[in-house]
Each structure stands twice: as C-alpha cells, then as structure tokens.
Write a protein that holds these residues in place. Structure first.
Motif, PDB file in Angstrom:
ATOM      1  N   TYR A 284       0.827  -1.214   0.000  1.00 30.20           N
ATOM      2  CA  TYR A 284       0.000   0.000   0.000  1.00 30.20           C
ATOM      3  C   TYR A 284       0.855   1.255   0.000  1.00 30.20           C
ATOM      4  N   HIS A 302       0.617   7.510   5.809  1.00 30.84           N
ATOM      5  CA  HIS A 302       0.546   6.055   5.811  1.00 30.84           C
ATOM      6  C   HIS A 302       1.586   5.387   6.707  1.00 30.84           C
ATOM      7  N   ASN A 306       0.629   3.882  10.598  1.00 32.97           N
ATOM      8  CA  ASN A 306       0.747   2.436  10.748  1.00 32.97           C
ATOM      9  C   ASN A 306       1.815   2.015  11.736  1.00 32.97           C
TER      10      ASN A 306
ATOM     11  N   ASP B 123      -4.050   0.445   2.750  1.00 29.51           N
ATOM     12  CA  ASP B 123      -3.664   0.805   4.103  1.00 29.51           C
ATOM     13  C   ASP B 123      -4.746   0.311   5.066  1.00 29.51           C
TER      14      ASP B 123
END
Lengths: 394, 444
Positions: A284, A302, A306, B123
C-alpha cells in the motif's frame, strides 16, 4: 445515477484543478490552528507586553498567572485532542473495535479510570481548589478517621480525645509540618505529573518520529549518521548532564522536562526506524507512491499512522520513568522546590516519618498507583493496537 | 507506421548493484531486467509472461518509474503528449525516465498500477473510499464532497456499492479488494494501467469475474493495459499481444493467437505445454523444464535459456538423441559447479555391491537421461572417460573432459531477434540455423 450534475472520474478537468487548492488541511489541522492561535497570541502578550510580576489574566481581573510551561502544556493538550481523541471520535467503528479489545484487560480499564481521575484532578483541581497555604500553627494534622498523639501536634484542629488529636474533613489527608493540606498538595501535584507526562511525550514523540522516519527513508550515510547520534544520546549520562545544568541555570521543572526528554527519544527513534522500514515495504505504500504523493505525504499519512500503535505503547511505558525520575530528584533535594510535586511532598515528609507517616505515604501511594496504571495501560494498548494481533483475530 | 504507440519501451534495463565490504564497493549487479523493448498501442493489451523471478514485476515498476531504471527509454505518448520529438542531445521529450518531478506527477495521472496482493495493497487503517479519494486529493482536488461523489460513483461502476466507501479493507474479500484496486487505478482516468499479476491471488471463479470487469472497463475507457502474469491461460483470455520473458529478456513477442498456435521459442513451448488441456484423450506430454531460473547476477552466456532448453542445439558433427544431449550438458554443468557428491551416492548404494563403480555409472546415466550406449562413438568415449573420473573421485577433471568435448552453439552466440511474421518475433538460434529472414533489431 446522478442526472443533474454527474460527478464521474472521467469528466474531471484536471488542468483547472491541478494548480489550485494547494493548502488542503484536514478538519483536525484546521481545529488545531484555530485553537492554538489564541494560545500563541496570549503567550506573546504575556512575554512582550506585561511585566514579569504581573499576572497573565490581570486584564480581565483574574489573578492567575501562566508560566511558559503552562503554555506548552496547553499546546500539547490541544495536540492530543485534535490528533488522538478527535480521530477516535471520527472513526467510531474503529474506536469501538479498539475498545472491545482493550476492555478484555480489566486492570487496564481500572488503570485508565485512575489516570482519568488524575488527569481531571490535575486539570480542574487547581481551578476549583486554592493552592495549599503555609500555616505553621496547624502543622502535622492527622488524616480524617485517624489520630495522633496530641503532643506531636502544635494546635489540633479537630477534637482531642484521650490525648489523641483526631483528623478532620477540613484536611482529609492531614497536613505537613508547615501546615499545608496534603490532599490539596496531591491535587496540585497531579497537574505537575500530567505536565511531565504530556510534555515529555510530545517532545520525545516529535523528535523520535522525525529521526526515525528520516533515517528509514533517507538511508545511506544519513541513516548511519543519525543512528550513531542516537547511540550517543542513548549512552549519555542524563543525570550528570542535569546536575551540570542545575548548577548553571537552577533546577526548574521546565529544565527537568527539557533535559530528560531531550535525552530519552533515542529508543523511540530506533523503534520508529525499524517499524517504518518494515511498513515501507508494504504494497500500500507503493500504491500511494504511485499516486504521485510526495514522500512527506506518504510518511505522514501512511507510514506514521501504521507505526503509531507501537509508538503509543512505547511512549506510554516511558512516562513512568519520567515521573519516578522527578520524584527521585525531588527526594534527593535536586528538584524544583517551588512546585508542589508529589516528589517534593514525599521529600518534605521524610523527617517526620516517625510520627506523621501520612505526609510520605499519601503521595507515595498516589505516585505508585499512577506508575502502575501507566504500565498496565501500556501493556493493554500493546495488545489492543498491535496490528499483528488484529490480523490474527480476523 | 500509421499511429504512434501509446508506450514504447526501448532497451530498458534495471540492474541492482551488489555491494560488499567496508567501502561498499560494487562487486556485481543483479540484472533483473536486461534490455527489453516493446510497444503498446492505444486500447491494446500486452501480456508479459514468464516464471517467477524473471523480472516481470521489476519491468513493470521500472516502466512506471516506481523504481529508477538503470538505462533505456520509456516513451509515453498519452493524453496531450502526442507531439513528442527527439532533442538535439538524443533525449526524447516524452521519455519517462527523464521526467522532472513535476512531469512525473502529471504522468501519474496517465499511468496507474494494480498490484498482485489485494490484501496488502490497501492501508489497513484507512477507509477504502479514502484510499481511492486520496488519488484525487494528491492531484489537487480539494473539494471533499466532490471527491466522495466521484469515488462513490466509481465504486458502483466496479460492482460495489456506494456505501462501501466507509468500510475498512479487512471487511472485503480478495476479489472485492481487487475491484477497489481497479477503482483506485481508474480514478485519475489514466491511459495506461499496469496490472501486476492482478488475479493470481484470487480463486479461479473470481479471476474470471475480475478479468471480465477489466475487459469491460478497458473497452469503455479505451485503456491500454500492460498485463503481467505467470499464467498462460489468463494471458490468453485478456491479451491482444504477448511478450514472453526469461531472465530479464524478452524471448518471444507476438499476437496472442499466433504465439499460442505456433510458438517459436522453446521456452514459450514449455510454458504453453504447462496449460492443462481439458481433453482427456490428449496425449501431449508437458515439457518439463528442469532446474530453477539461473541467478540474474551471473546469467548464462549466449542464449540465457540454454541451461534448461529442451531443444538446445548440438554442435556440428554430432547427432545424438536430443534428451541424451540435454542430459550430457546438464551433467557437465553440474560437474563443473561441483554439485555432484559421489561420496554420498556411494554411501547410498552400499560399498559392497559397488566396488568397481558400475552402480554409480548407471545411476548417473539414469539421473541425466543418458542411454547405456550413446549413438555417437566419439561422444560415448568422452562420456565413459568422464564417468571413470567421477568414480575415481575427480569430479573436476570429469567436468573438464566434458567441457572440452561438448559445447553447444547456444552458449557461445547471443541469438538475434528473428521476425516470423509482421509482429511476431523471437530470439532463438534455432531460427538462425533454419535460415529464416532476419531483419533483426526492431526499427522505431
């Protein structure tokens, strides 16, 4: 199908769009900017236009002063609200999921409750209760329901029954030698503890995350230099540094927070680096890079979110260390004696330990419970937020 | 040439440097992609096929400049770029590899990618709708409501519902996620989509659905596709043309039906023979490729496929059974690499019954498909000599004997491209020999 004004991807005129709308802030960022602006302005006003001795709020007739530390505290609180609490409210389903996972750990829920009490006490207490005042005449009053030999108390506020001075509700946790209410001091100590917790966390997170992600993304010699610098930070004798600074500049709470958090981000940086390295291998990340997003955007939107779960856990487990360090320094007499921290209270009570143990025990127990609560919370967060565990449970 | 192709790749290379030591000296390079060239027309689908590790995905990411290619040109004539020209210093104005950051960002609108693994291409902490809408946001659409409308509309178009906007990736199945991935690739309305094994992680039934969806959308929006797969049957369904890749090079390229009906490269033959046929009476035996893909750090000389080719050419003056010849070469390579352990073979056989080494000899012959007696006397003598040395424990010497005796033209000459028909080309020495007309290198 929309008939009036069809919004379809193949009917977007990109040439008219691509130059406009550079500044595209989220609601959270807008809120952050709007709310922190008055704080900054007030700070500037305080710093530039009124004298050191004048209270900040004198212009509206309040006799409350704000130290630079208070401004910083407000700022971090806003940060936490807009980037931690508000996102949780914005994504109710995700929040519900985390809460479900978190709830499994009972001690952690109790801990969270306790920390909320400390937080609320620290935030609101000083607004409601006036600061503890010195009154040598009422020193060594015992806590309510307890009694002490009247010979040890100069002037017993409660009843004297059979030569024993009884505690009163006026001073529910007794008083110190100087006659300060222990309960009020503990409430004021909550503010100090919360300031330590929030400000150090913010500083450590800011520096650690920047160093970690830059290191992971730059690679090569930048990575090498940054990580060796982290090694130096990690092996630096913080206490000696603090003693040196104490000798030169004096030991304010602000200085304590600054020095200790500036030497505590090494572990976080390493942690963030390794996490970002593994996250940046995910598909991703490739997918968002191919959207044309800048590296900064990819990292901000992102990579950091995460890695956030691990970072939050790690930071939560760092806080007890700072609280303990403050208490230890205060006990050694190296702390800021002007602030009503728990450590100062403990240190003040140690000479009277023989007959007035409440002065040491009350703040000691509160400190112990708070540290325990942070540790429980950290453990529970690790279980609740860990993405691997999340994947397994599906 | 009537129309400019949308994308033309010329001699694209991607080498990964291998660094060692204190000063990070470069000691070699993994040549993942080593000089590939092809064109994709508007609305056309080109399949890129090959086994894993042959550089297909690297080719894809280099073409789209997710990774910086080492050398070569990728000329993209999409959107309003059709009037590209070559500058004085030989740089084409539409060469993606020379794009500035600004040009590259605009190019991202014209070429998008779909990834192989639907489970990791979103994500996990972002709603899928936001993941798709992010593309619009990055390119300057700051109107939140408009983004949402467009994405909801698009989600419906790929077979999901608008309400799926607010769901998280883990709430979807693999096929649904691949639909969303398709939406994400489409949302900027590109001319080219690079699909890196888009269906290989899915069930066969879902594969068909996704392939149909891709074809429908392609027809509707006049998309060009670079479709990467290791599965020939999938390629057959979607591709107009197909390029077969082996170890960083394209060995055969041509229209899908012609390549499938009449493969010109032995490697293509082998790949095609691996497609299961539904005919129970079919007796055609699959061609089994032995061994693994050689390392791209040190690719074989000459034709890169010669180490595994079942049709490897015999030198002049030699005429033995083809499987024997393949076996001889394999035995030779294994001996030279020191990969044959005589001691353990002897142990397995038991010393008593193999004092003179006949057991080892016959076992080696069986293992490498060699007959008891080769039809060519000279070859047989050399083989015997080599086997004797093996039995004596001199594997190295045996390798030398075979190396001096047996060489194939395939390892000495790099094959040129042979043109079989208009746009059907392959790179194999067999065709040089057969004397097919060779106009060689493709002209632009």
């Amino acid at each position: 199908m929309a008939t009036k004004k069809p919004e379809r991807f193949d009917q977007v005129d990109w040439s008219e769009l691509s130059e406009s709308g550079r500044l595209d802030l989220s609601i959270n960022s807008i809120g952050m900017v709007i709310t922190s602006l008055p704080v900054v302005l007030l700070g500037l006003y305080d710093w530039r236009f009124i004298g050191d001795r004048t209270d900040t709020f004198e212009f509206i007739g309040l006799s409350r002063n704000l130290e630079s530390l208070d401004y910083f505290f407000i700022f971090t609180l806003l940060l936490f609200f807009f980037y931690l609490i508000l996102p949780l409210a914005q994504n109710p389903r995700m929040t519900k999921y985390y809460w479900k996972e978190f709830k499994r750990n009972r001690p952690a829920v109790v801990s969270l409750g306790w920390l909320l009490i400390v937080f609320a006490g620290g935030l609101l207490g000083p607004l409601v209760i006036s600061a503890p005042e010195q009154d040598i005449l009422i020193g060594h009053q015992p806590p309510v329901f307890l009694s002490v030999d009247a010979a040890n108390v100069a002037n017993c506020v409660g009843d004297i029954v059979g030569g024993q001075c009884q505690g009163t509700w006026e001073y529910p946790l007794g008083t110190t030698r100087g006659g300060k209410s222990v309960f009020t001091s503990i409430i004021y100590g909550m503010t100090i503890s919360m300031q330590i917790a929030f400000i150090t966390t913010t500083i450590v997170a800011a520096i650690g995350i920047s160093f970690g992600t830059v290191s992971a993304y730059a690679g090569g010699w930048v990575d090498e230099v940054l990580m060796r610098f982290v090694d130096i930070i990690l092996s630096f004798p913080t206490l000696l540094m603090f003693l040196l600074i104490l000798y030169i500049y004096g030991a304010g709470l602000g200085m304590f927070i600054l020095v200790f958090s500036l030497f505590a981000w090494g572990g976080t940086a390493r942690y963030v680096r390794s996490k970002s390295l593994s996250v940046s291998e995910e598909e991703y990340i490739k997918a968002s890079r191919i959207s044309g997003a800048s590296t900064y955007r990819v990292v901000r939107k992102h990579v950091v979110p995460n890695t956030a779960s691990s970072i939050i856990t790690q930071l939560t487990l760092l806080i007890p260390g700072f609280l303990l360090a403050e208490a230890q320094l205060a006990f050694l007499g190296l702390g800021d004696s002007n602030i009503p921290s728990w450590g100062q209270l403990i240190s003040a009570g140690r000479s009277d330990l023989a007959f007035a143990p409440w002065i040491v025990l009350a703040p000691g127990i509160v400190l112990f419970l708070t540290i325990l609560a942070f540790n429980f919370l950290g453990d529970a967060l690790l279980d609740a937020l860990n993405p691997e565990a999340e994947a397994e449970s599906e | 040439m009537t129309e400019e192709p949308l994308l033309s790749v010329r001699d694209l290379k991607k080498h990964y440097p291998i660094k060692k030591g204190l000063f990070n000296r470069q000691v070699g390079a993994a040549k993942a992609v080593d000089g590939i060239s092809f064109d994709i027309g508007r609305g056309e689908t080109l399949g890129l096929v090959g086994e894993s590790g042959c550089g297909k995905s690297t080719a894809a990411t280099s073409i789209i400049r997710l990774e910086e290619p080492t050398s070569g040109e990728v000329i993209f004539n999409g959107r309003d770029r059709s009037k590209g020209s070559t500058n004085a210093d030989g740089v084409h104005s539409n060469d993606i590899t020379n794009f500035s950051d600004r040009e590259l960002k605009a190019f991202r609108r014209d070429a998008q990618m779909i990834f192989q693994d639907p489970s990791s291409s979103f994500d996990p902490r972002v709603k899928v709708g936001s993941s798709v809408a992010e593309m619009l946001q990055v390119h300057g659409m700051s109107d939140r409501r408009r983004r949402r409308k467009i994405v909801e509309n698009l989600l419906e178009r790929v077979g999901l519902s608008a309400s799926d906007y607010d769901r998280y990736p883990h709430e979807f199945s693999g096929g649904q996620k691949q639909r969303i991935a398709l939406a994400r690739a489409l949302v900027l309305n590109p001319d080219l989509i690079v699909a890196d094994e888009p269906v290989s992680a899915l069930d066969v039934s879902i594969q068909a659905e996704i392939l149909t969806l891709i074809k429908d959308l392609q027809a509707e929006f006049d998309l060009s596709l670079l479709f990467i797969s290791h599965d020939m049957s999938v390629i057959k369904k979607v591709c107009d043309r197909v390029a077969v890749m082996y170890l960083g090079e394209i060995v055969e390229i041509g229209p899908t039906d012609r390549v499938f009906a009449d493969p010109q490269h032995p490697y293509t033959e082998a790949l095609l023979s691996a497609i299961p046929t539904p005919d129970p009476r079919s007796t055609a035996k699959g061609i089994e490729l032995k061994g693994t893909v050689p390392s791209p750090t040190d690719p074989p000389s000459g034709c890169r496929f010669h180490t595994r080719c079942h049709r490897v050419i015999q030198p002049e003056g030699l005429d033995i059974d083809q499987s024997n010849w393949r076996g001889l070469l394999t035995l030779r390579d294994r001996l030279v690499a020191g990969a044959i352990d005589v001691e353990s073979m002897r142990e397995n056989l038991g010393v008593a019954e193999d004092s003179d080494g006949t057991g080892i000899r016959s076992q080696l012959r069986t293992e490498f498909d060699l007959e008891d007696q080769l039809s060519d006397a000279k070859a047989e003598t050399a083989l015997k000599n080599a086997l004797d040395r093996v039995v004596d424990g001199d594997s190295e010497g045996a390798g030398e004997v075979l190396t001096s005796e047996f060489t194939t033209p395939c390892e000495e000459t790099v094959p040129d491209r042979t043109r079989h028909a208009d746009d059907h080309e392959s790179a194999c020495l067999l065709h040089d020999r057969e004397g097919v007309v060779t106009p060689a290198a493709a002209d632009d």
